[in-house]
Design a protein around this motif. Structure first.
Motif, short mmCIF file in Angstrom:
data_model
loop_
_atom_site.label_atom_id
_atom_site.label_comp_id
_atom_site.label_asym_id
_atom_site.label_seq_id
_atom_site.Cartn_x
_atom_site.Cartn_y
_atom_site.Cartn_z
N GLN A 164 7.99 -24.19 1.12
CA GLN A 164 7.08 -23.54 0.19
C GLN A 164 6.96 -22.05 0.51
OE1 GLN A 164 3.44 -25.81 0.50
NE2 GLN A 164 4.13 -27.31 -1.02
N SER A 165 6.72 -21.27 -0.55
CA SER A 165 6.72 -19.81 -0.40
C SER A 165 5.63 -19.33 0.56
CB SER A 165 6.52 -19.15 -1.77
OG SER A 165 5.26 -19.50 -2.34
N LYS A 166 4.48 -20.02 0.62
CA LYS A 166 3.41 -19.57 1.51
C LYS A 166 3.85 -19.65 2.98
CE LYS A 166 1.13 -24.09 1.37
NZ LYS A 166 -0.14 -24.80 0.99
N TRP A 167 4.64 -20.68 3.33
CA TRP A 167 5.10 -20.80 4.71
C TRP A 167 6.19 -19.80 5.02
CZ3 TRP A 167 1.45 -22.97 7.04
CH2 TRP A 167 0.78 -24.05 6.51
N VAL A 168 7.06 -19.53 4.04
CA VAL A 168 8.08 -18.49 4.22
C VAL A 168 7.40 -17.14 4.45
CG1 VAL A 168 10.02 -17.27 3.16
CG2 VAL A 168 9.76 -19.74 2.84
N ALA A 169 6.35 -16.86 3.68
CA ALA A 169 5.63 -15.60 3.83
C ALA A 169 5.00 -15.49 5.21
CB ALA A 169 4.56 -15.49 2.74
N ILE A 170 4.36 -16.56 5.67
CA ILE A 170 3.71 -16.55 6.98
C ILE A 170 4.74 -16.33 8.09
CG2 ILE A 170 2.48 -17.98 8.66
CD1 ILE A 170 0.98 -19.23 6.28
N ILE A 171 5.89 -16.99 7.97
CA ILE A 171 6.94 -16.84 8.99
C ILE A 171 7.43 -15.40 9.06
CG2 ILE A 171 9.33 -17.47 9.55
CD1 ILE A 171 8.67 -20.28 8.41
N PHE A 172 7.70 -14.80 7.91
CA PHE A 172 8.20 -13.43 7.91
C PHE A 172 7.12 -12.43 8.33
CE2 PHE A 172 11.71 -15.03 5.27
CZ PHE A 172 12.77 -14.40 5.91
N LEU A 173 5.88 -12.69 7.98
CA LEU A 173 4.78 -11.83 8.44
C LEU A 173 4.71 -11.82 9.97
CD1 LEU A 173 1.95 -12.70 5.89
CD2 LEU A 173 3.06 -10.49 6.15
N ALA A 174 4.82 -13.00 10.55
CA ALA A 174 4.77 -13.09 12.01
C ALA A 174 5.99 -12.43 12.65
CB ALA A 174 4.69 -14.57 12.42
N LEU A 175 7.18 -12.67 12.10
CA LEU A 175 8.40 -12.11 12.68
C LEU A 175 8.40 -10.59 12.63
CD1 LEU A 175 11.19 -14.52 11.38
CD2 LEU A 175 10.42 -14.23 13.73
N PHE A 176 8.09 -10.03 11.47
CA PHE A 176 8.10 -8.57 11.33
C PHE A 176 7.04 -7.92 12.22
CE2 PHE A 176 9.95 -8.97 6.79
CZ PHE A 176 11.22 -9.13 7.34
N SER A 177 5.89 -8.57 12.35
CA SER A 177 4.82 -8.02 13.20
C SER A 177 5.26 -8.04 14.67
CB SER A 177 3.54 -8.83 13.02
OG SER A 177 3.07 -8.73 11.70
N LEU A 178 5.87 -9.14 15.10
CA LEU A 178 6.31 -9.24 16.49
C LEU A 178 7.43 -8.24 16.80
CD1 LEU A 178 6.33 -13.13 16.92
CD2 LEU A 178 4.70 -11.50 17.90
N ILE A 179 8.31 -8.01 15.83
CA ILE A 179 9.38 -7.02 16.03
C ILE A 179 8.79 -5.62 16.21
CG2 ILE A 179 11.30 -5.84 14.88
CD1 ILE A 179 12.01 -8.55 13.61
#
Length: 283
Positions: A164-179
């Motif tokens: 689902q798009s909400k989980w894809v969004a959460i994953i990318f939000l976390a990844l980009f923030s950690l980077i």
């Protein structure tokens, strides 16, 4: 996620047509970005580096040398890279849905808000702490924020591998923030979350806090849910007719291709696609 074919009469008339295909605002933005990308390629080929420097956003240049045009020019400065293709795909896949949901005027306002507001806020950070500076070009954060807006509109729509798009969004939000945290890119992290907040606010507005309470959401859903005995047979008949129409359109596409559809058939196909997205959102 299926690639959308856009012909939505409810979302307003297209800006223009290209060989019986409607071009909406998102399509025009893609054309402009592609043109500026080609200009960037030519500038790099002829070693015209000042073009990148003068149009890219630099907080010090704006504050110290009043190069205020950089507040609006930096998204159109694209360095030659394969990432540009992915950037345009994100705009194509998700920008059209956001444009349809918000309408052309609000969509355009959102797009330029994503360009202008994070840049202005970053200037205030640099003015307070001169050691924090930022340089920005390209439109990747803008178009990622449009994906966030899409996820706010259709959180249950399935994207990659059925996720689902909400989980894809959460994953990318976390990844980009950690980077950004790992590279200590504090200004980019600030810019990133400003863009995400603007996109989310454009969809939820002042109702954003209502979505933080699952209990309240369930109560509202129960209030608006109609009992099954209130569903009348004429409505069911209308739905059946619509399904038969869509089946006929899909059969026509299979035999003759998308180019054979009339404007009304494309509009019916688009209404069915949006209805499916809204149905997934309610799950």
């Amino acid at each position: 996620m299926n690639m959308p074919y856009w012909s939505n009469e409810q979302g307003g008339e297209p800006l223009f047509w290209v060989k019986n295909r409607p071009v909406y605002l998102t399509g025009l933005l893609i054309i402009i970005h592609c043109c500026t990308f080609i200009i960037g390629v030519l500038a790099a080929a002829f070693d015209f580096s000042p073009w990148f420097v003068e149009l890219s956003f630099n907080t010090r240049s704006v504050l110290l040398h009043t190069k205020v045009w950089q507040l609006l020019t930096y998204p159109w400065v694209h360095t030659p890279s394969l990432a540009f293709a992915l950037d345009m795909l994100v705009l194509y896949w998700f920008g059209h849905d956001v444009e349809h949901a918000l309408g052309r005027a609000k969509y355009l306002l959102l797009y330029f808000s994503l360009i202008f507001l994070p840049a202005v806020l970053s200037l205030s950070i640099t003015a307070i702490n001169p050691t924090l500076t930022g340089i920005m070009n390209g439109s990747d954060l803008i178009h990622f924020s449009l994906f966030i807006a899409f996820s706010c509109l259709f959180p249950s729509s399935e994207l990659f591998l059925g996720i689902q798009s909400k989980w894809v969004a959460i994953i990318f939000l976390a990844l980009f923030s950690l980077i950004d945290i790992a590279s200590k890119s504090w200004m980019h992290l600030f810019w990133f979350w400003c863009s995400v907040a603007i996109a989310a606010y454009s969809i939820y507005g002042r109702r954003v806090f209502h979505f933080l309470s699952p209990l309240k959401t369930k109560i509202v859903a129960r209030k608006i849910q109609k009992p099954k005995d209130q569903v009348s047979s004429p409505l069911y008949k209308k739905k059946t007719d619509e399904d038969e129409t869509i089946d006929a359109i899909l059969d026509k596409i299979a035999k003759k291709g998308m180019g054979s559809l009339t404007k009304s058939e494309r509009a019916a196909l688009e209404r069915a696609r949006i209805a499916l997205l809204k149905k997934d959102q309610k799950k």
